[in-house]
Every structure is written in structure tokens, then in C-alpha cells.
Design an enzyme around this catalytic site. Structure first.
Site, PDB file in Angstrom:
ATOM      1  N   SER A 316       6.808 -15.830  -3.937  1.00 30.45           N
ATOM      2  CA  SER A 316       8.071 -15.462  -3.628  1.00 30.45           C
ATOM      3  C   SER A 316       8.880 -16.734  -3.324  1.00 30.45           C
ATOM      4  O   SER A 316       8.693 -17.771  -3.874  1.00 30.45           O
ATOM      5  CB  SER A 316       8.179 -14.403  -2.604  1.00 30.45           C
ATOM      6  OG  SER A 316       9.690 -13.824  -2.667  1.00 30.45           O
ATOM      7  N   ASP A 479       7.155  -6.703 -11.469  1.00 28.34           N
ATOM      8  CA  ASP A 479       7.927  -7.286 -10.364  1.00 28.34           C
ATOM      9  C   ASP A 479       9.552  -7.390 -11.154  1.00 28.34           C
ATOM     10  O   ASP A 479       9.713  -8.044 -12.156  1.00 28.34           O
ATOM     11  CB  ASP A 479       7.426  -8.747 -10.234  1.00 28.34           C
ATOM     12  CG  ASP A 479       8.364  -9.559  -9.020  1.00 28.34           C
ATOM     13  OD1 ASP A 479       9.469  -9.003  -8.757  1.00 28.34           O
ATOM     14  OD2 ASP A 479       7.790 -10.386  -8.572  1.00 28.34           O
ATOM     15  N   HIS A 513       7.151  -6.652  -6.789  1.00 27.78           N
ATOM     16  CA  HIS A 513       7.290  -8.061  -6.038  1.00 27.78           C
ATOM     17  C   HIS A 513       6.099  -7.891  -4.752  1.00 27.78           C
ATOM     18  O   HIS A 513       5.809  -9.281  -4.554  1.00 27.78           O
ATOM     19  CB  HIS A 513       8.536  -8.397  -5.643  1.00 27.78           C
ATOM     20  CG  HIS A 513       8.874  -9.814  -5.031  1.00 27.78           C
ATOM     21  ND1 HIS A 513       8.554 -11.014  -5.985  1.00 27.78           N
ATOM     22  CD2 HIS A 513       9.160 -10.331  -3.910  1.00 27.78           C
ATOM     23  CE1 HIS A 513       8.749 -11.976  -5.203  1.00 27.78           C
ATOM     24  NE2 HIS A 513       8.944 -11.520  -3.847  1.00 27.78           N
TER      25      HIS A 513
HETATM   26  C1  ACO Z   1      11.771 -11.552  -1.175  1.00 27.18           C
HETATM   27  C2  ACO Z   1      10.867 -12.347  -0.443  1.00 27.18           C
HETATM   28  O1  ACO Z   1      10.882 -13.469  -0.294  1.00 27.18           O
HETATM   29  S1  ACO Z   1       9.109 -11.815   0.125  1.00 27.18           S
HETATM   30  C3  ACO Z   1       8.837  -9.991   0.175  1.00 27.18           C
HETATM   31  C4  ACO Z   1       9.680  -9.333   0.715  1.00 27.18           C
HETATM   32  N1  ACO Z   1       9.025  -8.056   0.927  1.00 27.18           N
HETATM   33  C5  ACO Z   1       8.859  -7.776   2.192  1.00 27.18           C
HETATM   34  O2  ACO Z   1       9.404  -8.313   3.383  1.00 27.18           O
HETATM   35  C6  ACO Z   1       7.875  -6.699   2.437  1.00 27.18           C
HETATM   36  C7  ACO Z   1       7.949  -5.908   4.056  1.00 27.18           C
HETATM   37  N2  ACO Z   1       6.823  -4.757   3.692  1.00 27.18           N
HETATM   38  C8  ACO Z   1       5.844  -4.877   4.325  1.00 27.18           C
HETATM   39  O3  ACO Z   1       5.474  -5.644   5.069  1.00 27.18           O
HETATM   40  C9  ACO Z   1       4.868  -3.637   4.174  1.00 27.18           C
HETATM   41  O4  ACO Z   1       4.435  -3.275   5.448  1.00 27.18           O
HETATM   42  C10 ACO Z   1       3.588  -4.042   3.260  1.00 27.18           C
HETATM   43  C11 ACO Z   1       4.314  -4.524   2.131  1.00 27.18           C
HETATM   44  C12 ACO Z   1       2.811  -5.201   3.894  1.00 27.18           C
HETATM   45  C13 ACO Z   1       2.789  -2.750   3.146  1.00 27.18           C
HETATM   46  O5  ACO Z   1       3.200  -1.805   2.436  1.00 27.18           O
HETATM   47  P1  ACO Z   1       2.696  -0.253   2.545  1.00 27.18           P
HETATM   48  O6  ACO Z   1       1.212  -0.422   3.060  1.00 27.18           O
HETATM   49  O7  ACO Z   1       2.972   0.189   1.284  1.00 27.18           O
HETATM   50  O8  ACO Z   1       3.661   0.134   3.496  1.00 27.18           O
HETATM   51  P2  ACO Z   1       4.745   1.180   3.070  1.00 27.18           P
HETATM   52  O9  ACO Z   1       5.913   0.473   2.233  1.00 27.18           O
HETATM   53  O10 ACO Z   1       4.340   2.363   2.342  1.00 27.18           O
HETATM   54  O11 ACO Z   1       5.559   1.525   4.489  1.00 27.18           O
HETATM   55  C14 ACO Z   1       4.790   2.251   5.384  1.00 27.18           C
HETATM   56  C15 ACO Z   1       5.670   3.043   6.343  1.00 27.18           C
HETATM   57  O12 ACO Z   1       6.621   3.922   5.561  1.00 27.18           O
HETATM   58  C16 ACO Z   1       6.458   5.000   6.143  1.00 27.18           C
HETATM   59  N3  ACO Z   1       6.834   6.013   5.055  1.00 27.18           N
HETATM   60  C17 ACO Z   1       6.112   6.011   3.960  1.00 27.18           C
HETATM   61  N4  ACO Z   1       6.821   7.053   3.232  1.00 27.18           N
HETATM   62  C18 ACO Z   1       7.919   7.451   3.945  1.00 27.18           C
HETATM   63  C19 ACO Z   1       8.860   8.382   3.589  1.00 27.18           C
HETATM   64  N5  ACO Z   1       8.732   9.138   2.475  1.00 27.18           N
HETATM   65  N6  ACO Z   1       9.800   8.657   4.390  1.00 27.18           N
HETATM   66  C20 ACO Z   1       9.885   7.838   5.645  1.00 27.18           C
HETATM   67  N7  ACO Z   1       8.807   6.959   5.919  1.00 27.18           N
HETATM   68  C21 ACO Z   1       7.783   6.841   4.990  1.00 27.18           C
HETATM   69  C22 ACO Z   1       5.219   5.140   6.773  1.00 27.18           C
HETATM   70  O13 ACO Z   1       5.192   6.082   7.577  1.00 27.18           O
HETATM   71  C23 ACO Z   1       5.144   3.953   7.249  1.00 27.18           C
HETATM   72  O14 ACO Z   1       5.799   3.787   8.601  1.00 27.18           O
HETATM   73  P3  ACO Z   1       5.168   2.829   9.750  1.00 27.18           P
HETATM   74  O15 ACO Z   1       5.354   1.628   9.275  1.00 27.18           O
HETATM   75  O16 ACO Z   1       6.335   2.913  10.797  1.00 27.18           O
HETATM   76  O17 ACO Z   1       3.931   3.325  10.210  1.00 27.18           O
END
Ligand code: ACO
Length: 534
Positions: A316, A479, A513
Site C-alpha cells: 500500500s 483491490d 486491499h
Molecule cells: C490504505 C493503507 O495504506 S493500508 C490498509 C488499511 N487497512 C487497515 O488499516 C486495516 C485495518 N484492519 C485490521 O487491522 C484488521 O484487523 C485485519 C485486516 C488485520 C484483520 O481483519 P479481519 O480478521 O477480517 O477482521 P475483521 O475486519 O473481520 O474485524 C473483526 C472485528 O469486526 C467485528 N465484526 C465482524 N463482523 C461484524 C458485524 N457484522 N458487526 C459488528 N462487528 C463485526 C468482530 O467482532 C471483530 O471485532 P473486534 O476486533 O473488536 O474483536
């Protein structure tokens, strides 16, 4: 989790600039002269079961054990959009003025004489869909409307009333080292920082000749905490990718990760005190570019006596930095990895960041960026993150994960988070919004918009021409923020400007992404193969 016997066969094409010689099957478990065995130790493979089982799209599955397919791509068979050959240097365009929007909780008001306002919904809350469908639809009164209750907005109003101290971003992480640059630092768009700090963390051991260092560049909002370590045992953002036997093998490499200039996790950014005024920089912080971030990182490398990196790796925004490092200092970068990045941001990705910034700036508590002693712009930051999340994942993933399910199908439809996708976005926004400085979001997202690899060079081709070390470029089909066609552009540009060793992978992950954060199996193995291939 994959068993130790699991294997991934990835086919790739290595092509020299003018030669058509190919080296197929770069990573396979079969030993041949052109083959490297690529395995991640089982300790690295912490992918939750959900992430494996959710890959059901049609496609070419490379091996039964792996959840992602990595496709074999031949450049000559892929139509490739052309990049402009010149370096179109975008001028600084700092947002002007403050929006005048005020956020007031809306209440429904019937305008027509005789209208019944705030009528409670007549249907029993637990009435089944079948009962509703079968109900005799003859109206019993002239008007029955929506019950104007917005619990999500009321929660927001309470939060505004309570105010509260500004979150301490630098307390979110600890255990990093800090490089302090004591002299003024000139930035590309004309600004000058009187001094700056770069927070960084390291894993593994730097060898005596200082030739095994890998600089890992972060995405937009990440800290230097890519991996747990003694001074901070919390899992890092690339926890499963770094470690003994992992994609970046700490038995072999010394891994460094910095918090970028402009951020809020220990490096100098808008939330820091300007030593010349004694006040937070806030929106007086100068406009930044990706090149400025990378130049600051090379000051740290100089400080550590690291003349040449074994590799520069990033995804990214981190991929943009990785390519920039290679273009700025080709003699100081041994290998380059660019995952889900681009040579310049395309208009749709700029548009998506634009609306994030606008919604943040529309929160009255943003206050021109002067909120450090006031009320935190919680709601603007939260909604900005929700928009960001839409660009980080993909429709196919959400179709599979949430479909059209509502969080509580028995409740009346309402304007607060209702569908599972809405509660998900709401949760993601809430999770993130207090962890990151809103002004950092503005500055770093703007730097991504402004990014042009050709900046400062004669042309974009001239910049690509300098990147002559072995390069891995990896893109993801789902993505939307950094589309796969941009990855192909980067790979093709590298090749056509003379790079003799370019490997390109195209993943058909549904995680959009964020695949680089989630799929250690495929992304990790591709990175490991590139780093360890002689
Ligand atoms: C643009 C750039 O430069 S860089 C990229 C930017 N991206 C980011 O910053 C991504 C940030 N996201 C993360 O760090 C995530 O944790 C990841 C990507 C590492 C992992 O993703 P996943 O394992 O798929 O986690 P997910 O997106 O499902 O989120 C899980 C959370 O959502 C919650 N959740 C899942 N579905 C739902 C729903 N329908 N309603 C409410 N909450 C929900 C889960 O309970 C969990 O909560 P918790 O974290 O408080 O325990």
C-alpha cells in the site's frame, strides 16, 4: 493452519528486459535447478479458519491446501493501460477554509397541516415477516409514519456533550526506539521541519557487515510495531509474516520498521509540539510527500551505519515508499518488494480519500485542526474510517460474509446501523477512530494522493529505470484502492525500462486491499521466495 507438509506451488515468469528467457516454477516443492523451496514455518501460519474456507470463487487453485490462488501471468498476454511517460508533478493543494456544516441531531417534523408526527410504529416489534406480508393492508388511519428515534445519533450527541481529553496517540504503542534528527529538514513542497523524530522497531540481528537489513514500510495508519518484541509484546500488524522461518525470516534478516514522518506513533507529525512555537503543529505542519518520508528513513539508516539494504519491502503506502527508496537510492537497495501499491494514485483512490478528509473536516470539533486542547472530532474520524474500510475490503467478501442479513431481523428497519455490513462498518470506525490522530490522516492520505514515483526525476520512466535490482510486484484482483492493473503497470514499466529481474504475482483473494494484512499463506510465501531466491 497449514500442516508442515503443506506446500504451495507458485508459478512466475522472470523475464529480462530484452531477453525472452523465462524461469518458471520459482517456488515449488519439487527440486530443480531453477527452483527454490518456499515454506513458511507452521508458527507463521496463523490464518484463521474463516479466511481459508471463504475462498469459493471459481479460479485456478494452485494447491489443495492453500486458500488463495496465485495466477500465472504472462505480460505479453495482458492488455496493459499505459502510464503517462512524463512525471506530472502535482502541486500542493492544501484544503482551504473550514466547512460550515454543523452536526445537529435531526428530528422528523411533519410540515403538512394535520400530519401526525412522531407516530410510533404500529406494527408489533416481534411481528414476523409472514404476518406483515399477510396483513390486510387497508389503512386504519390517514397517516402512520416512522418512529423518529436515532439511538446511534443520541450516543454521538452524548459523546459531544461529554467532551473529554484528546487521546494520547503515543501511548497506543510503546517500546520503540527513536532517531532524533537535530537539523532542519527541507520538504519537497517547500516546508521545513526544524527537527524530526522517527520511531522504529527492529527484529533479528544485524550482521557484522550490516548487509542483512530489510526495511519494512508501513501502510497509512500503521505504527512501527509490525511484530511483537520484548519491549512491546502486543501482536504487531504483520505479526505472522515476521519471525524465525517466516516470510521475513529473522534467523536470516535484521528487520526494521519505522513509523512514517507525519504519523502519530512516535514519529514527528501534526500532533507533536513545534519546538519553534511550543504549540502542536496541527495544520501548520508542512505538506508531506512519500519521498519526504523515505528521505527521513534514510537519515535513520545513515545513523545506524547501514549503507545498503538487503531489501526494501512494503504494501500500500508502504509499497509506494518501497519503490521510492529503490528509485532514490538504487545503490543502497538490494531487492525491492511492492505489494498493492502504484506508481501514482489514480483518481478513484484520490476521490475515496478526499471524502474521508471532507467528512472529518466537516466535524465541527475538527476546528481547523486545532482540537488538541478541545474536543476530539470523534464522529468525523469514525465516519472517515468507515469510508476507508469500504475501500480496504471488497464487495465479494461482504457478499459472502454478511449478505443482506440484518443485525436484528425482528426489529423495525431504522437509520442506525441495521444490516450486518452497517454494524461492521460502525464497529470498524469505532475501533479505529480514537487510535489515530485525525490531522495525521489528512496529511498522510494527501501524501498518497500526491504520490508520483517520477517526482523529482526527469520522467516517470527515468525513475523506473533506476530501479534495476530484483523486484517483486504483487497485486490483488479484488483491490479497488490500488487495482491490480496498477500493479501490472508497475511490473511492466520496470521491465520495459530495463529491469532484468521482475516477478509479478496476481492474487485472486477476495479480501481486497487488506489482503496483504490477512493472507500470510500467499503473500507471505511470495515475499519469502523473493527474499531468499539467489
Ligand atoms: C490504505 C493503507 O495504506 S493500508 C490498509 C488499511 N487497512 C487497515 O488499516 C486495516 C485495518 N484492519 C485490521 O487491522 C484488521 O484487523 C485485519 C485486516 C488485520 C484483520 O481483519 P479481519 O480478521 O477480517 O477482521 P475483521 O475486519 O473481520 O474485524 C473483526 C472485528 O469486526 C467485528 N465484526 C465482524 N463482523 C461484524 C458485524 N457484522 N458487526 C459488528 N462487528 C463485526 C468482530 O467482532 C471483530 O471485532 P473486534 O476486533 O473488536 O474483536
Amino acid at each position: 493452519m497449514l500442516s508442515s507438509a503443506s506446500k504451495l506451488t507458485i508459478r512466475a515468469i522472470l523475464r529480462g528486459g530484452t531477453t525472452s528467457a523465462r524461469c518458471a516454477a520459482v517456488f515449488t516443492t519439487t527440486t530443480t535447478t531453477t527452483t527454490t523451496t518456499t515454506r513458511l514455518s507452521s508458527a507463521c501460519l496463523t490464518l484463521p479458519a474463516m479466511h481459508k474456507s471463504s475462498f469459493t470463487r471459481a479460479g485456478t487453485r494452485i494447491s489443495a491446501e492453500d486458500s488463495l490462488r496465485i495466477k500465472h501471468l504472462e505480460y505479453r498476454n495482458q492488455p496493459t493501460p499505459t502510464l503517462p511517460s512524463g512525471a506530472a508533478t502535482t502541486s500542493s493543494s492544501q484544503a482551504q477554509g473550514l466547512p460550515t456544516t454543523t452536526a445537529a441531531t435531526t428530528t422528523a417534523a411533519g410540515a403538512a397541516a394535520g400530519a401526525v408526527c412522531h407516530t410510533p410504529i404500529a406494527f408489533p416489534k416481534n411481528e414476523s415477516q409472514a404476518a406483515r406480508t399477510n396483513r390486510d393492508d387497508a389503512p386504519t388511519s390517514n397517516f402512520k409514519g416512522f418512529s423518529a428515534s436515532f439511538p446511534c445519533m443520541e450516543k454521538e450527541a452524548e459523546r459531544r456533550a461529554a467532551g473529554g481529553p484528546e487521546p494520547m496517540y503515543d501511548r497506543v504503542v510503546s517500546g520503540y526506539e527513536v532517531y532524533h534528527h537535530k537539523t532542519p529538514f527541507q520538504l519537497y513542497h517547500g516546508g521545513v521541519l526544524p527537527e524530526f523524530n522517527i520511531a522504529y522497531e527492529t527484529w533479528g540481528t544485524l550482521n557484522a557487515s550490516k548487509s542483512n537489513a530489510i526495511l519494512l514500510h508501513t501502510g497509512l495508519s500503521a505504527s512501527s510495531h509490525a511484530k511483537s518484541q520484548a519491549k512491546n509484546t502486543n501482536p504487531g500488524w504483520w505479526e505472522a509474516f515476521i519471525g524465525p522461518g517466516c516470510a521475513i525470516d529473522t534467523n536470516k534478516f535484521f528487520v526494521m520498521c519505522t513509523n512514517v514522518l507525519g504519523s502519530c506513533y512516535g514519529s514527528t507529525g501534526p500532533s507533536c509540539i513545534n519546538p519553534t512555537t511550543g504549540e502542536a503543529y496541527a495544520t501548520h505542519f508542512p505538506i508531506l510527500t512519500v519521498q519526504d518520508m523515505v528521505r527521513a528513513q534514510f537519515h535513520l539508516l545513515d545513523h545506524m551505519g547501514i549503507q545498503k539494504l538487503y531489501a526494501s519491502v512494503g504494501s500500500s503506502l508502504g509499497g509506494m515508499q518501497s519503490l521510492t527508496a529503490a528509485a532514490l537510492h538504487p545503490s543502497r537497495v538490494g531487492k525491492v518488494v511492492s505489494i498493492s501499491a502504484a506508481a501514482m494514485s489514480h483518481p478513484l483512490s484520490i476521490a475515496m480519500r478526499h471524502v474521508q478528509r471532507r467528512v472529518l473536516m466537516a466535524d465541527p470539533h475538527w476546528n481547523g485542526g486545532q482540537y488538541y486542547k478541545g474536543i476530539f472530532p470523534h464522529f468525523g474520524m469514525k465516519v472517515a474510517r468507515e469510508i476507508g474500510t469500504i475501500s480496504y475490503r471488497s464487495g465479494p467478501e461482504w457478499e459472502e460474509r454478511f449478505g443482506r442479513q440484518r443485525a436484528n431481523p425482528e426489529s423495525s428497519p431504522n437509520f442506525c446501523p441495521d444490516f450486518l455490513i452497517e454494524t461492521y462498518l460502525d464497529h470498524q470506525g469505532e475501533l479505529f477512530c480514537l487510535k489515530y490522530d485525525p490531522n495525521s490522516l489528512l496529511y498522510i492520505s494527501k501524501a498518497m494522493d500526491l504520490f508520483d514515483l517520477g517526482q523529482g526525476f526527469e520522467s516517470l520512466d527515468a525513475a523506473f529505470h533506476r530501479i534495476d535490482m530484483p523486484a517483486l510486484v504483487l497485486g490483488v484482483e479484488s483491490d479497488i484502492l490500488f487495482p491490480e492493473w496498477q500493479q501490472r503497470q508497475v511490473a511492466n514499466k520496470l521491465r520495459t525500462t530495463g529491469n532484468q529481474s521482475v516477478v509479478y504475482y496476481q492474487l485472486d483473494s477476495i479480501y481486497g486491499h487488506d489482503t496483504f494484512l490477512i493472507d500470510v499463506n500467499s503473500v507471505g510465501k511470495a515475499v519469502k521466495g523473493h527474499l531468499e531466491n539467489e
